[in-house]
Design a protein around this motif. Structure first.
Motif, PDB file in Angstrom:
ATOM      1  N   ASN A   1      19.617   5.488  59.236  1.00 13.92           N
ATOM      2  CA  ASN A   1      18.626   4.463  58.936  1.00 13.92           C
ATOM      3  C   ASN A   1      19.350   3.142  58.744  1.00 13.92           C
ATOM      4  O   ASN A   1      20.396   3.096  58.100  1.00 13.92           O
ATOM      5  CB  ASN A   1      17.845   4.829  57.674  1.00 13.92           C
ATOM      6  N   TRP A   2      18.804   2.072  59.299  1.00 14.27           N
ATOM      7  CA  TRP A   2      19.440   0.761  59.232  1.00 14.27           C
ATOM      8  C   TRP A   2      18.430  -0.284  58.788  1.00 14.27           C
ATOM      9  O   TRP A   2      17.296  -0.301  59.256  1.00 14.27           O
ATOM     10  CB  TRP A   2      20.001   0.364  60.600  1.00 14.27           C
ATOM     11  N   VAL A   3      18.849  -1.148  57.898  1.00  8.73           N
ATOM     12  CA  VAL A   3      18.015  -2.288  57.512  1.00  8.73           C
ATOM     13  C   VAL A   3      18.030  -3.262  58.674  1.00  8.73           C
ATOM     14  O   VAL A   3      19.091  -3.631  59.181  1.00  8.73           O
ATOM     15  CB  VAL A   3      18.548  -2.954  56.225  1.00  8.73           C
ATOM     16  N   THR A   4      16.851  -3.683  59.134  1.00  7.73           N
ATOM     17  CA  THR A   4      16.747  -4.545  60.308  1.00  7.73           C
ATOM     18  C   THR A   4      16.205  -5.934  59.999  1.00  7.73           C
ATOM     19  O   THR A   4      16.325  -6.829  60.828  1.00  7.73           O
ATOM     20  CB  THR A   4      15.843  -3.888  61.366  1.00  7.73           C
ATOM     21  N   ALA A   5      15.583  -6.122  58.831  1.00  9.47           N
ATOM     22  CA  ALA A   5      15.011  -7.428  58.496  1.00  9.47           C
ATOM     23  C   ALA A   5      14.932  -7.567  56.985  1.00  9.47           C
ATOM     24  O   ALA A   5      14.865  -6.577  56.262  1.00  9.47           O
ATOM     25  CB  ALA A   5      13.615  -7.573  59.103  1.00  9.47           C
ATOM     26  N   MET A   6      14.929  -8.813  56.523  1.00  5.02           N
ATOM     27  CA  MET A   6      14.837  -9.080  55.088  1.00  5.02           C
ATOM     28  C   MET A   6      14.141 -10.406  54.854  1.00  5.02           C
ATOM     29  O   MET A   6      14.304 -11.344  55.619  1.00  5.02           O
ATOM     30  CB  MET A   6      16.221  -9.113  54.465  1.00  5.02           C
ATOM     31  N   THR A   7      13.354 -10.482  53.776  1.00  2.00           N
ATOM     32  CA  THR A   7      12.756 -11.746  53.365  1.00  2.00           C
ATOM     33  C   THR A   7      12.691 -11.787  51.848  1.00  2.00           C
ATOM     34  O   THR A   7      12.576 -10.759  51.189  1.00  2.00           O
ATOM     35  CB  THR A   7      11.343 -11.951  53.965  1.00  2.00           C
ATOM     36  N   ARG A   8      12.794 -12.966  51.296  1.00  3.19           N
ATOM     37  CA  ARG A   8      12.692 -13.159  49.849  1.00  3.19           C
ATOM     38  C   ARG A   8      11.294 -13.688  49.561  1.00  3.19           C
ATOM     39  O   ARG A   8      10.920 -14.753  50.025  1.00  3.19           O
ATOM     40  CB  ARG A   8      13.740 -14.142  49.362  1.00  3.19           C
TER      41      ARG A   8
ATOM     42  N   SER B   1      12.411  -9.316  46.771  1.00  2.69           N
ATOM     43  CA  SER B   1      12.715  -9.392  48.199  1.00  2.69           C
ATOM     44  C   SER B   1      12.199  -8.126  48.863  1.00  2.69           C
ATOM     45  O   SER B   1      11.981  -7.117  48.203  1.00  2.69           O
ATOM     46  CB  SER B   1      14.220  -9.504  48.430  1.00  2.69           C
ATOM     47  N   PHE B   2      12.018  -8.197  50.174  1.00  3.17           N
ATOM     48  CA  PHE B   2      11.615  -7.032  50.954  1.00  3.17           C
ATOM     49  C   PHE B   2      12.607  -6.817  52.075  1.00  3.17           C
ATOM     50  O   PHE B   2      13.107  -7.774  52.665  1.00  3.17           O
ATOM     51  CB  PHE B   2      10.219  -7.223  51.561  1.00  3.17           C
ATOM     52  N   VAL B   3      12.887  -5.550  52.387  1.00  2.00           N
ATOM     53  CA  VAL B   3      13.679  -5.198  53.554  1.00  2.00           C
ATOM     54  C   VAL B   3      12.869  -4.253  54.426  1.00  2.00           C
ATOM     55  O   VAL B   3      12.063  -3.463  53.935  1.00  2.00           O
ATOM     56  CB  VAL B   3      15.037  -4.554  53.177  1.00  2.00           C
ATOM     57  N   GLY B   4      13.069  -4.358  55.732  1.00  2.00           N
ATOM     58  CA  GLY B   4      12.444  -3.459  56.688  1.00  2.00           C
ATOM     59  C   GLY B   4      13.530  -2.656  57.376  1.00  2.00           C
ATOM     60  O   GLY B   4      14.664  -3.123  57.495  1.00  2.00           O
ATOM     61  N   ASP B   5      13.197  -1.461  57.848  1.00  2.00           N
ATOM     62  CA  ASP B   5      14.216  -0.617  58.474  1.00  2.00           C
ATOM     63  C   ASP B   5      13.783  -0.111  59.845  1.00  2.00           C
ATOM     64  O   ASP B   5      12.683  -0.408  60.307  1.00  2.00           O
ATOM     65  CB  ASP B   5      14.610   0.534  57.544  1.00  2.00           C
ATOM     66  N   VAL B   6      14.674   0.650  60.487  1.00  2.00           N
ATOM     67  CA  VAL B   6      14.408   1.134  61.841  1.00  2.00           C
ATOM     68  C   VAL B   6      13.283   2.158  61.902  1.00  2.00           C
ATOM     69  O   VAL B   6      12.754   2.428  62.973  1.00  2.00           O
ATOM     70  CB  VAL B   6      15.673   1.731  62.513  1.00  2.00           C
TER      71      VAL B   6
ATOM     72  N   ALA C   1      10.470   0.351  64.562  1.00  2.00           N
ATOM     73  CA  ALA C   1      11.382  -0.443  63.734  1.00  2.00           C
ATOM     74  C   ALA C   1      10.763  -1.799  63.381  1.00  2.00           C
ATOM     75  O   ALA C   1      10.108  -2.425  64.210  1.00  2.00           O
ATOM     76  CB  ALA C   1      12.694  -0.665  64.473  1.00  2.00           C
ATOM     77  N   ILE C   2      10.979  -2.223  62.144  1.00  2.00           N
ATOM     78  CA  ILE C   2      10.565  -3.566  61.735  1.00  2.00           C
ATOM     79  C   ILE C   2      11.605  -4.536  62.293  1.00  2.00           C
ATOM     80  O   ILE C   2      12.799  -4.383  62.050  1.00  2.00           O
ATOM     81  CB  ILE C   2      10.450  -3.670  60.212  1.00  2.00           C
ATOM     82  N   THR C   3      11.140  -5.522  63.056  1.00  2.00           N
ATOM     83  CA  THR C   3      12.045  -6.455  63.713  1.00  2.00           C
ATOM     84  C   THR C   3      12.135  -7.799  62.998  1.00  2.00           C
ATOM     85  O   THR C   3      13.113  -8.520  63.180  1.00  2.00           O
ATOM     86  CB  THR C   3      11.602  -6.698  65.162  1.00  2.00           C
ATOM     87  N   ALA C   4      11.126  -8.147  62.214  1.00  2.00           N
ATOM     88  CA  ALA C   4      11.142  -9.436  61.524  1.00  2.00           C
ATOM     89  C   ALA C   4      10.241  -9.373  60.294  1.00  2.00           C
ATOM     90  O   ALA C   4       9.226  -8.682  60.284  1.00  2.00           O
ATOM     91  CB  ALA C   4      10.677 -10.556  62.453  1.00  2.00           C
ATOM     92  N   LEU C   5      10.639 -10.112  59.264  1.00  2.00           N
ATOM     93  CA  LEU C   5       9.844 -10.259  58.045  1.00  2.00           C
ATOM     94  C   LEU C   5       9.843 -11.733  57.653  1.00  2.00           C
ATOM     95  O   LEU C   5      10.839 -12.424  57.849  1.00  2.00           O
ATOM     96  CB  LEU C   5      10.446  -9.459  56.890  1.00  2.00           C
ATOM     97  N   CYS C   6       8.748 -12.194  57.101  1.00  2.00           N
ATOM     98  CA  CYS C   6       8.705 -13.523  56.493  1.00  2.00           C
ATOM     99  C   CYS C   6       7.710 -13.470  55.341  1.00  2.00           C
ATOM    100  O   CYS C   6       6.884 -12.567  55.253  1.00  2.00           O
ATOM    101  CB  CYS C   6       8.349 -14.610  57.507  1.00  2.00           C
TER     102      CYS C   6
ATOM    103  N   SER D   1       5.010  -8.678  58.478  1.00  2.00           N
ATOM    104  CA  SER D   1       5.994  -7.793  59.111  1.00  2.00           C
ATOM    105  C   SER D   1       5.664  -7.665  60.593  1.00  2.00           C
ATOM    106  O   SER D   1       4.501  -7.610  60.981  1.00  2.00           O
ATOM    107  CB  SER D   1       6.003  -6.417  58.436  1.00  2.00           C
ATOM    108  N   ALA D   2       6.703  -7.654  61.416  1.00  2.00           N
ATOM    109  CA  ALA D   2       6.551  -7.481  62.863  1.00  2.00           C
ATOM    110  C   ALA D   2       7.377  -6.276  63.278  1.00  2.00           C
ATOM    111  O   ALA D   2       8.385  -5.957  62.642  1.00  2.00           O
ATOM    112  CB  ALA D   2       7.023  -8.729  63.588  1.00  2.00           C
ATOM    113  N   SER D   3       6.958  -5.618  64.365  1.00  2.00           N
ATOM    114  CA  SER D   3       7.596  -4.352  64.699  1.00  2.00           C
ATOM    115  C   SER D   3       7.720  -4.107  66.196  1.00  2.00           C
ATOM    116  O   SER D   3       7.005  -4.705  67.000  1.00  2.00           O
ATOM    117  CB  SER D   3       6.782  -3.215  64.074  1.00  2.00           C
TER     118      SER D   3
END
Length: 170
Positions: A58-65, A71-76, A97-102, A114-116
């Motif tokens: 599992n890999w963290v792929t995105a993060m936003t504060r 903060s939030f992180v998204g993963d694969v 997988a989550i590709t972007a967060l804002c 969240s985008a995926s």
């Protein structure tokens, strides 16, 4: 292991990811370097019935504060996890997988987008220490690869794998 660096609100955020854990370090700019904010280790949870050597990576792929303390992180695997983890349990937000967060705030409410790779963009609303609910969803024709929120205009801009650019007033 992999790592990523992003800059947000004058802070430098370093994510270091391993097979089943992630270190998320937040540092202030060099001017304020004496005030390190957080260092958080996230352990991904698997059922005990899955042996350690059979657990998927599992890999963290995105993060936003969202704000200074959240903060939030998204993963694969499409999971959205809040830091600190004690605030809200992880959410299975997407099937890809989550590709972007804002994130942004509007009218005293907090939002995370969240985008995926599953081709969806989802809007989440609420207080991360109480309850977070899905507030909207948009389906794109291909996997979403990038996303940015413009605070001045209230426009969310996304790009997908086919080169389409979408604009949303949120």
């Amino acid at each position: 292991a992999s790592s990523a660096v992003s800059q947000s609100n004058g802070e430098i955020i370093l994510n270091t990811c391993g097979a089943d854990e992630a270190l998320v370090n937040t540092y202030l700019t060099p001017k304020l370097a004496s005030k390190a904010v957080t260092m958080k280790q996230i352990k991904f949870k698997y059922p005990d019935s899955i042996p350690t050597n059979k657990r998927p990576r599992n890999w963290v792929t995105a993060m936003t504060r969202l704000r200074a303390d959240a903060s939030f992180v998204g993963d694969v695997h499409g999971q959205l996890t809040m830091i600190p983890e004690t605030a809200h349990p992880p959410i299975q937000a997407h099937t890809g997988a989550i590709t972007a967060l804002c994130s942004y705030s509007k009218d005293q409410d907090s939002y995370v987008c969240s985008a995926s790779k599953d081709g969806t963009i989802k809007l989440w609303k609420g207080d991360p220490y109480k309850d977070i609910q899905q507030a909207g969803q948009y389906f794109c024709v291909s996997p979403v690869t990038s996303m940015k929120y413009c605070r001045d205009t209230g426009i969310l801009v996304t790009g997908d794998q086919l080169g389409n650019v979408n604009f949303f007033h949120v």
